[in-house]
Design a protein around this motif. Structure first.
Motif, short mmCIF file in Angstrom:
data_model
loop_
_atom_site.label_atom_id
_atom_site.label_comp_id
_atom_site.label_asym_id
_atom_site.label_seq_id
_atom_site.Cartn_x
_atom_site.Cartn_y
_atom_site.Cartn_z
N GLN A 2 68.83 60.73 -64.63
CA GLN A 2 69.72 60.90 -65.77
C GLN A 2 69.98 59.56 -66.44
O GLN A 2 69.92 59.43 -67.66
CB GLN A 2 71.03 61.56 -65.37
CG GLN A 2 71.94 61.79 -66.57
CD GLN A 2 73.18 62.60 -66.23
OE1 GLN A 2 73.44 62.92 -65.08
NE2 GLN A 2 73.93 62.93 -67.24
N LYS A 3 70.22 58.54 -65.63
CA LYS A 3 70.51 57.21 -66.16
C LYS A 3 69.29 56.58 -66.84
O LYS A 3 69.40 56.02 -67.93
CB LYS A 3 70.99 56.30 -65.02
CG LYS A 3 71.36 54.91 -65.46
CD LYS A 3 71.87 54.11 -64.28
CE LYS A 3 72.21 52.69 -64.72
NZ LYS A 3 72.65 51.87 -63.59
N ILE A 4 68.12 56.67 -66.22
CA ILE A 4 66.93 55.98 -66.72
C ILE A 4 66.27 56.71 -67.89
O ILE A 4 65.91 56.09 -68.89
CB ILE A 4 65.89 55.77 -65.60
CG1 ILE A 4 66.49 55.04 -64.42
CG2 ILE A 4 64.66 55.02 -66.13
CD1 ILE A 4 66.96 53.66 -64.69
N ILE A 5 66.07 58.03 -67.77
CA ILE A 5 65.34 58.74 -68.83
C ILE A 5 66.18 59.80 -69.54
O ILE A 5 65.67 60.51 -70.39
CB ILE A 5 64.01 59.35 -68.33
CG1 ILE A 5 64.24 60.41 -67.25
CG2 ILE A 5 63.06 58.27 -67.84
CD1 ILE A 5 62.99 61.18 -66.85
N GLY A 6 67.44 59.90 -69.18
CA GLY A 6 68.31 60.88 -69.84
C GLY A 6 68.08 62.31 -69.43
O GLY A 6 68.43 63.24 -70.16
N ALA A 7 67.50 62.53 -68.24
CA ALA A 7 67.22 63.89 -67.77
C ALA A 7 68.50 64.60 -67.34
O ALA A 7 69.39 63.99 -66.75
CB ALA A 7 66.24 63.85 -66.60
N GLY B 138 63.54 48.87 -51.63
CA GLY B 138 64.56 47.84 -51.60
C GLY B 138 64.18 46.60 -52.40
O GLY B 138 64.93 45.63 -52.45
N ASN B 139 63.01 46.63 -53.04
CA ASN B 139 62.56 45.53 -53.89
C ASN B 139 62.71 45.84 -55.38
O ASN B 139 62.20 45.11 -56.22
CB ASN B 139 61.08 45.20 -53.60
CG ASN B 139 60.89 44.57 -52.25
OD1 ASN B 139 61.41 43.50 -51.97
ND2 ASN B 139 60.13 45.24 -51.39
N GLY B 140 63.37 46.95 -55.71
CA GLY B 140 63.53 47.35 -57.09
C GLY B 140 62.28 47.95 -57.71
O GLY B 140 62.19 48.11 -58.92
N LEU B 141 61.30 48.29 -56.87
CA LEU B 141 60.02 48.80 -57.39
C LEU B 141 60.14 50.20 -57.98
O LEU B 141 59.49 50.51 -58.97
CB LEU B 141 58.96 48.76 -56.29
CG LEU B 141 58.62 47.37 -55.75
CD1 LEU B 141 57.68 47.48 -54.55
CD2 LEU B 141 58.01 46.50 -56.84
N GLY B 142 60.95 51.07 -57.38
CA GLY B 142 61.13 52.43 -57.90
C GLY B 142 61.77 52.41 -59.28
O GLY B 142 61.32 53.11 -60.19
N ARG B 143 62.79 51.61 -59.45
CA ARG B 143 63.46 51.49 -60.76
C ARG B 143 62.47 50.92 -61.79
O ARG B 143 62.38 51.40 -62.91
CB ARG B 143 64.69 50.58 -60.61
CG ARG B 143 65.29 50.10 -61.91
CD ARG B 143 65.92 51.26 -62.67
NE ARG B 143 66.29 50.89 -64.01
CZ ARG B 143 67.53 50.82 -64.45
NH1 ARG B 143 68.55 51.09 -63.65
NH2 ARG B 143 67.77 50.52 -65.70
N TRP B 144 61.75 49.88 -61.40
CA TRP B 144 60.77 49.26 -62.29
C TRP B 144 59.69 50.27 -62.68
O TRP B 144 59.30 50.37 -63.85
CB TRP B 144 60.18 48.04 -61.61
CG TRP B 144 59.24 47.22 -62.44
CD1 TRP B 144 59.24 47.06 -63.79
CD2 TRP B 144 58.15 46.44 -61.94
NE1 TRP B 144 58.21 46.22 -64.17
CE2 TRP B 144 57.54 45.83 -63.05
CE3 TRP B 144 57.64 46.20 -60.68
CZ2 TRP B 144 56.44 44.98 -62.93
CZ3 TRP B 144 56.55 45.36 -60.56
CH2 TRP B 144 55.96 44.76 -61.68
N LEU B 145 59.23 51.06 -61.71
CA LEU B 145 58.20 52.08 -61.96
C LEU B 145 58.68 53.08 -63.02
O LEU B 145 57.98 53.35 -63.99
CB LEU B 145 57.86 52.80 -60.65
CG LEU B 145 56.90 53.97 -60.71
CD1 LEU B 145 55.54 53.55 -61.27
CD2 LEU B 145 56.74 54.57 -59.31
N ILE B 146 59.89 53.61 -62.86
CA ILE B 146 60.40 54.59 -63.82
C ILE B 146 60.70 53.92 -65.16
O ILE B 146 60.53 54.54 -66.22
CB ILE B 146 61.61 55.34 -63.24
CG1 ILE B 146 61.18 56.12 -61.99
CG2 ILE B 146 62.20 56.31 -64.27
CD1 ILE B 146 59.99 57.08 -62.18
N ASP B 147 61.10 52.66 -65.16
CA ASP B 147 61.26 51.93 -66.42
C ASP B 147 59.93 51.84 -67.18
O ASP B 147 59.89 52.00 -68.40
CB ASP B 147 61.81 50.52 -66.18
CG ASP B 147 63.30 50.48 -65.91
OD1 ASP B 147 64.01 51.46 -66.23
OD2 ASP B 147 63.77 49.45 -65.37
N CYS B 148 58.83 51.61 -66.45
CA CYS B 148 57.50 51.55 -67.08
C CYS B 148 57.11 52.92 -67.65
O CYS B 148 56.59 53.02 -68.76
CB CYS B 148 56.45 51.07 -66.08
SG CYS B 148 56.66 49.36 -65.55
#
Length: 192
Positions: free
Chosen positions: A161-166, A121-131
């Motif tokens: 799909q959104k983050i890495i196009g999978a 809920g802190n946006g850490l998962g999204r940030w992790l996959i962005d890295c």
């Protein structure tokens, strides 16, 4: 050309949101905590893991891959030293992970992605996959043919799909887990 390939072609990297954040992400293997990963793997939310990996196996797993750790600072530096704090195992706590099993040039398998429930809920998962996506981008890995991963969650399928196009490329029924997993594949360097 050397007869022995280097153990890693990608230098360790650390990401911070700002110098006041209590969280950071790093690929520095010296920060990885086998004990923290073992404790996470023993929890039900990490449903895909074998619960009883010996510590030496976990160490090999973490250090034989490119591991992206999510960390929380456990001590705050004095305000005048905010920019100078240096991550060390003794002043951080590992609260998440993403592993890329990779040859460092053409192929990567994304595995063991989690953030502890109390930090979600802190946006850490999204940030992790962005890295992860930043390191495994066309700019950084021009010969990367594919990234693959497995998931069973429709929300996560949409996320990857959104983050890495999978895209979903197959299914596997796992009766031992009472789940059907989907295989996803991203081709960052494919021509559109």
């Amino acid at each position: 050309m050397s007869s022995t390939p280097p153990t890693s072609l990608i230098a360790p990297r650390t990401w911070t949101r700002d110098n006041r954040s209590e969280f950071f992400i790093s690929t520095d293997p010296a920060l990885l905590s086998v004990a923290a990963v073992k404790a996470a793997f023993e929890q039900d939310f990490v449903y895909w893991s074998q619960k009883s990996f010996p510590e030496d196996v976990l160490w090999q797993m973490l250090h034989g891959s490119m591991s992206f750790g999510v960390y929380r600072w456990t001590e705050s530096p004095a305000p005048e030293k905010t920019d100078s704090r240096s991550p060390r195992p003794e002043n951080t706590e590992q609260i998440g992970l993403a592993r890329m099993v990779t040859d460092g040039a053409t192929f990567a398998y994304l595995s063991d992605v989690y953030v502890l429930p109390e930090y979600q809920g802190n946006g850490l998962g999204r940030w992790l996959i962005d890295c992860v996506a930043e390191i495994f981008s066309k700019e950084n890995m021009p010969y990367l043919r594919r990234i693959i991963l497995l998931t069973d969650d429709q929300r996560m399928q949409d996320f990857y799909q959104k983050i890495i196009g999978a895209k979903v490329v197959g299914h596997e029924e796992r009766k031992d887990m009472d789940r059907t997993l989907v295989f996803m594949c991203a081709r960052p360097n494919a021509t559109p």
